[in-house]
Scaffold this motif. Structure first.
Motif, PDB file in Angstrom:
ATOM      1  N   MET A   1       1.973  -4.482  -8.934  1.00  0.00           N
ATOM      2  CA  MET A   1       0.727  -4.004  -8.346  1.00  0.00           C
ATOM      3  C   MET A   1       0.783  -2.517  -8.028  1.00  0.00           C
ATOM      4  O   MET A   1      -0.228  -1.837  -8.002  1.00  0.00           O
ATOM      5  CB  MET A   1       0.403  -4.791  -7.070  1.00  0.00           C
ATOM      6  CG  MET A   1       0.091  -6.258  -7.335  1.00  0.00           C
ATOM      7  SD  MET A   1      -1.336  -6.466  -8.431  1.00  0.00           S
ATOM      8  CE  MET A   1      -2.625  -5.774  -7.420  1.00  0.00           C
ATOM      9  N   VAL A   2       1.994  -1.972  -7.829  1.00  0.00           N
ATOM     10  CA  VAL A   2       2.113  -0.546  -7.571  1.00  0.00           C
ATOM     11  C   VAL A   2       1.653   0.235  -8.782  1.00  0.00           C
ATOM     12  O   VAL A   2       0.881   1.192  -8.690  1.00  0.00           O
ATOM     13  CB  VAL A   2       3.569  -0.185  -7.202  1.00  0.00           C
ATOM     14  CG1 VAL A   2       3.718   1.322  -7.101  1.00  0.00           C
ATOM     15  CG2 VAL A   2       3.976  -0.856  -5.906  1.00  0.00           C
ATOM     16  N   ASP A   3       2.106  -0.190  -9.973  1.00  0.00           N
ATOM     17  CA  ASP A   3       1.735   0.490 -11.199  1.00  0.00           C
ATOM     18  C   ASP A   3       0.244   0.436 -11.471  1.00  0.00           C
ATOM     19  O   ASP A   3      -0.323   1.357 -12.051  1.00  0.00           O
ATOM     20  CB  ASP A   3       2.477  -0.126 -12.398  1.00  0.00           C
ATOM     21  CG  ASP A   3       3.898   0.400 -12.524  1.00  0.00           C
ATOM     22  OD1 ASP A   3       4.227   1.375 -11.821  1.00  0.00           O
ATOM     23  OD2 ASP A   3       4.658  -0.164 -13.320  1.00  0.00           O
ATOM     24  N   ALA A   4      -0.397  -0.635 -11.097  1.00  0.00           N
ATOM     25  CA  ALA A   4      -1.797  -0.844 -11.451  1.00  0.00           C
ATOM     26  C   ALA A   4      -2.700   0.261 -10.920  1.00  0.00           C
ATOM     27  O   ALA A   4      -3.793   0.468 -11.448  1.00  0.00           O
ATOM     28  CB  ALA A   4      -2.273  -2.205 -10.942  1.00  0.00           C
ATOM     29  N   HIS A   5      -2.279   0.967  -9.900  1.00  0.00           N
ATOM     30  CA  HIS A   5      -3.098   2.011  -9.303  1.00  0.00           C
ATOM     31  C   HIS A   5      -2.705   3.407  -9.801  1.00  0.00           C
ATOM     32  O   HIS A   5      -3.225   4.399  -9.306  1.00  0.00           O
ATOM     33  CB  HIS A   5      -2.984   1.957  -7.777  1.00  0.00           C
ATOM     34  CG  HIS A   5      -3.466   0.666  -7.197  1.00  0.00           C
ATOM     35  ND1 HIS A   5      -4.798   0.317  -7.139  1.00  0.00           N
ATOM     36  CD2 HIS A   5      -2.783  -0.392  -6.679  1.00  0.00           C
ATOM     37  CE1 HIS A   5      -4.929  -0.875  -6.587  1.00  0.00           C
ATOM     38  NE2 HIS A   5      -3.716  -1.327  -6.302  1.00  0.00           N
ATOM     39  N   ARG A   6      -1.819   3.466 -10.769  1.00  0.00           N
ATOM     40  CA  ARG A   6      -1.340   4.757 -11.267  1.00  0.00           C
ATOM     41  C   ARG A   6      -1.935   5.036 -12.645  1.00  0.00           C
ATOM     42  O   ARG A   6      -2.217   4.120 -13.423  1.00  0.00           O
ATOM     43  CB  ARG A   6       0.183   4.789 -11.346  1.00  0.00           C
ATOM     44  CG  ARG A   6       0.857   4.487 -10.011  1.00  0.00           C
ATOM     45  CD  ARG A   6       2.350   4.340 -10.187  1.00  0.00           C
ATOM     46  NE  ARG A   6       3.010   5.640 -10.351  1.00  0.00           N
ATOM     47  CZ  ARG A   6       4.211   5.797 -10.900  1.00  0.00           C
ATOM     48  NH1 ARG A   6       4.860   4.767 -11.393  1.00  0.00           N
ATOM     49  NH2 ARG A   6       4.746   6.996 -10.991  1.00  0.00           N
TER      50      ARG A   6
ATOM     51  N   THR B   1       5.712   2.827 -25.560  1.00  0.00           N
ATOM     52  CA  THR B   1       6.874   2.560 -24.710  1.00  0.00           C
ATOM     53  C   THR B   1       6.467   2.233 -23.282  1.00  0.00           C
ATOM     54  O   THR B   1       7.067   1.362 -22.635  1.00  0.00           O
ATOM     55  CB  THR B   1       7.815   3.775 -24.726  1.00  0.00           C
ATOM     56  OG1 THR B   1       8.216   4.030 -26.076  1.00  0.00           O
ATOM     57  CG2 THR B   1       9.050   3.539 -23.865  1.00  0.00           C
ATOM     58  N   LEU B   2       5.456   2.914 -22.764  1.00  0.00           N
ATOM     59  CA  LEU B   2       4.984   2.598 -21.403  1.00  0.00           C
ATOM     60  C   LEU B   2       4.610   1.127 -21.293  1.00  0.00           C
ATOM     61  O   LEU B   2       4.950   0.457 -20.311  1.00  0.00           O
ATOM     62  CB  LEU B   2       3.787   3.483 -21.044  1.00  0.00           C
ATOM     63  CG  LEU B   2       4.091   4.963 -20.792  1.00  0.00           C
ATOM     64  CD1 LEU B   2       2.798   5.745 -20.608  1.00  0.00           C
ATOM     65  CD2 LEU B   2       4.993   5.137 -19.567  1.00  0.00           C
ATOM     66  N   ARG B   3       3.916   0.610 -22.283  1.00  0.00           N
ATOM     67  CA  ARG B   3       3.521  -0.797 -22.248  1.00  0.00           C
ATOM     68  C   ARG B   3       4.724  -1.715 -22.456  1.00  0.00           C
ATOM     69  O   ARG B   3       4.860  -2.746 -21.788  1.00  0.00           O
ATOM     70  CB  ARG B   3       2.453  -1.063 -23.306  1.00  0.00           C
ATOM     71  CG  ARG B   3       1.101  -0.428 -22.994  1.00  0.00           C
ATOM     72  CD  ARG B   3       0.618  -0.800 -21.613  1.00  0.00           C
ATOM     73  NE  ARG B   3      -0.759  -0.372 -21.358  1.00  0.00           N
ATOM     74  CZ  ARG B   3      -1.213  -0.017 -20.164  1.00  0.00           C
ATOM     75  NH1 ARG B   3      -0.389  -0.017 -19.106  1.00  0.00           N
ATOM     76  NH2 ARG B   3      -2.472   0.336 -19.994  1.00  0.00           N
ATOM     77  N   LYS B   4       5.627  -1.340 -23.364  1.00  0.00           N
ATOM     78  CA  LYS B   4       6.810  -2.167 -23.593  1.00  0.00           C
ATOM     79  C   LYS B   4       7.689  -2.252 -22.352  1.00  0.00           C
ATOM     80  O   LYS B   4       8.352  -3.266 -22.115  1.00  0.00           O
ATOM     81  CB  LYS B   4       7.620  -1.606 -24.759  1.00  0.00           C
ATOM     82  CG  LYS B   4       7.036  -1.923 -26.131  1.00  0.00           C
ATOM     83  CD  LYS B   4       7.968  -1.438 -27.230  1.00  0.00           C
ATOM     84  CE  LYS B   4       7.454  -1.855 -28.599  1.00  0.00           C
ATOM     85  NZ  LYS B   4       8.354  -1.371 -29.692  1.00  0.00           N
ATOM     86  N   GLU B   5       7.684  -1.177 -21.572  1.00  0.00           N
ATOM     87  CA  GLU B   5       8.499  -1.145 -20.351  1.00  0.00           C
ATOM     88  C   GLU B   5       7.800  -1.815 -19.169  1.00  0.00           C
ATOM     89  O   GLU B   5       8.329  -1.824 -18.060  1.00  0.00           O
ATOM     90  CB  GLU B   5       8.849   0.295 -19.995  1.00  0.00           C
ATOM     91  CG  GLU B   5       9.787   0.975 -20.990  1.00  0.00           C
ATOM     92  CD  GLU B   5      11.182   0.383 -20.964  1.00  0.00           C
ATOM     93  OE1 GLU B   5      11.638  -0.036 -19.885  1.00  0.00           O
ATOM     94  OE2 GLU B   5      11.824   0.330 -22.042  1.00  0.00           O
TER      95      GLU B   5
ATOM     96  N   MET C   1       9.024   9.216 -17.164  1.00  0.00           N
ATOM     97  CA  MET C   1       7.807   9.156 -16.354  1.00  0.00           C
ATOM     98  C   MET C   1       7.802   7.925 -15.454  1.00  0.00           C
ATOM     99  O   MET C   1       7.236   7.942 -14.355  1.00  0.00           O
ATOM    100  CB  MET C   1       6.575   9.153 -17.257  1.00  0.00           C
ATOM    101  CG  MET C   1       6.364  10.464 -18.015  1.00  0.00           C
ATOM    102  SD  MET C   1       5.205  10.308 -19.396  1.00  0.00           S
ATOM    103  CE  MET C   1       3.633  10.233 -18.516  1.00  0.00           C
ATOM    104  N   LEU C   2       8.445   6.867 -15.915  1.00  0.00           N
ATOM    105  CA  LEU C   2       8.535   5.635 -15.127  1.00  0.00           C
ATOM    106  C   LEU C   2       9.640   5.681 -14.081  1.00  0.00           C
ATOM    107  O   LEU C   2       9.825   4.730 -13.318  1.00  0.00           O
ATOM    108  CB  LEU C   2       8.770   4.445 -16.059  1.00  0.00           C
ATOM    109  CG  LEU C   2       7.607   4.076 -16.977  1.00  0.00           C
ATOM    110  CD1 LEU C   2       8.039   3.054 -18.009  1.00  0.00           C
ATOM    111  CD2 LEU C   2       6.430   3.554 -16.156  1.00  0.00           C
TER     112      LEU C   2
END
Length: 425
Positions: free
Chosen positions: A1-6, A23-27, A326-327
């Motif tokens: 849920m933290v990522d969902a707001h970024r 890669t962002l989606r794969k990670e 970035m992650l």
């Protein structure tokens, strides 16, 4: 849920940007991923533009990184045919050419490079070309077809990789080709003079004419069409079309206007990044052709702390590395530079970085006359770079020698009977 707001924004619709989004989606990143490209085509790979696609051996659809439907399926928001006019670091926004703005939590600049232009009279004629984008390749492919059909002449300014690959493609269509190059051999800035003659011989065998030690000074035309190309030594070459293949410059205008630190132009320029591909702003990263990357074991030998690598493998691997950084993952991007080229029946792979002045010796393993060999560029008996020509499955061993920094037995290095895997590291 933290990522969902970024929101992560990627500026640049090439291979580096597309692989970063993937890669962002794969990670497992679940926030917004926005990819902005100033071309209307979906992200594509550039090598086919001067190789298979240009030569008519590959279909246009083969160049794309992903099927168009993938972006919607992966919930990657595309803004194609859209330019970014500014990056506001204070508000963490990118401003688009249509007047809209997008806020980011992390930003990746994968803006690539643009072809250098000839600064001579006649460059506004219809038959003057550059090759950097898919639209350029579309047009040039039609031009080469017509030149081959009509026995037309193509003059190429520059005997670098793009110039030579286009020359090879043009000859397969039957076009007449003249290459004008200020140095005494092709590829001087990459492989030096020691092996340049090999490429001269290769192309001359296929009917290419070279004019070394000269530069174009004027493109002569009539009624908007090219008629000839003149050089600074007074020669005039018949031409129906001219290709400027004199290198590329990193697209750093956005970064510079935003106040990011840039690398020294004398070593290629670009956006200065650390080993995690992070710029001087901790929320902004750079990858691909525009990134100036520290190369441990290479920079000190060549007198530069950072190197900008304009090749496919750097975009392929740099985009994912930047995405992971970035992650917040621990990333150290320290890959050995790598590229490949295909010209007629010659295929090669090059690993490392050894421009003229950085090495003191070239060692050849195999038969250069038969164009089946591996060449090594060394300084103080340590391998800086290696190029395998029509010899395969040795790249890993070559890169291992480069990484090791070990002093080599030169006789063993030159002996094809000694396995590369057995050499000292």
């Amino acid at each position: 849920m933290v990522d969902a707001h970024r929101t992560f924004v990627i500026v640049g619709g090439g291979l580096a940007g597309a692989k970063a989004a993937e890669t962002l989606r794969k990670e497992g990143f679940t926030g917004r991923v926005i990819l902005i490209g100033d071309e209307r085509d979906h992200p594509y790979e550039r090598p086919p533009l001067s190789k298979g696609y240009l030569a008519g051996k590959e279909d246009r659809d083969s160049v794309f990184v992903q099927e168009p439907a993938w972006y919607a399926q992966a919930q990657v928001e595309l803004h194609l045919g859209q330019s970014v006019t500014a990056v506001d670091r204070d508000t963490r926004c990118v401003h688009l050419g249509d007047g809209t703005s997008l806020r980011y939590d992390k930003l990746l600049l994968a803006t690539g490079a643009e072809p250098r232009r000839l600064d001579i009279p006649g460059t506004d004629l219809a038959g003057v070309h550059h090759l950097r984008r898919l639209a350029h390749a579309d047009r040039l492919r039609q031009v080469l077809t017509a030149l081959g059909r009509d026995n037309g002449h193509l003059v190429i300014a520059g005997a670098g990789w793009i110039g030579l690959e286009v020359a090879a493609a043009a000859r397969t269509y039957g076009a007449e080709v003249t290459v004008v190059e200020p140095e005494a051999t092709p590829l001087h800035r990459v492989i030096g003079p020691e092996l340049g003659q090999l490429f001269t011989d290769l192309h001359q065998e296929h009917g290419v004419r070279f004019h070394f030690g000269a530069s174009l000074t004027e493109i002569v035309g009539q009624d908007g069409m090219v008629l000839a190309a003149r050089t600074d030594d007074g020669e005039e070459h018949p031409a129906h079309d001219v290709l400027a293949a004199i290198g590329a410059a990193p697209r750093t205008a956005l970064a510079e206007a935003a106040g990011l630190t840039l690398a020294d132009r004398s070593t290629g320029g670009g956006i200065a990044v650390d080993a995690a591909l992070r710029s001087s702003d901790p929320d902004i990263f750079a990858a691909g052709d525009v990134a100036a990357i520290p190369l441990p074991g290479h920079g000190s030998a060549a007198g530069a702390e950072r190197v900008r690598v304009e090749h496919w493998a750097n975009a392929l691997n740099g985009g994912p590395a930047a995405a992971r950084a970035m992650l917040g993952q621990d990333v150290r991007y320290d890959r050995v530079p790598y590229f490949f080229s295909d010209q007629y029946d010659l295929g090669l792979e090059y690993s490392g970085w050894a421009p003229p002045g950085s090495y003191d010796q070239v060692v050849v393993r195999g038969d250069a006359g038969k164009r089946e060999f591996v060449a090594f560029w060394l300084k103080d008996r340590t391998v800086l770079a290696g190029m395998n020509v029509n010899v395969w499955d040795v790249t890993e061993d070559i890169q291992r020698l480069i990484r090791s920094g070990a002093r080599q037995d030169l006789d063993a290095l030159a002996d094809p009977g000694v396995p590369l895997a057995s050499l000292g590291t």
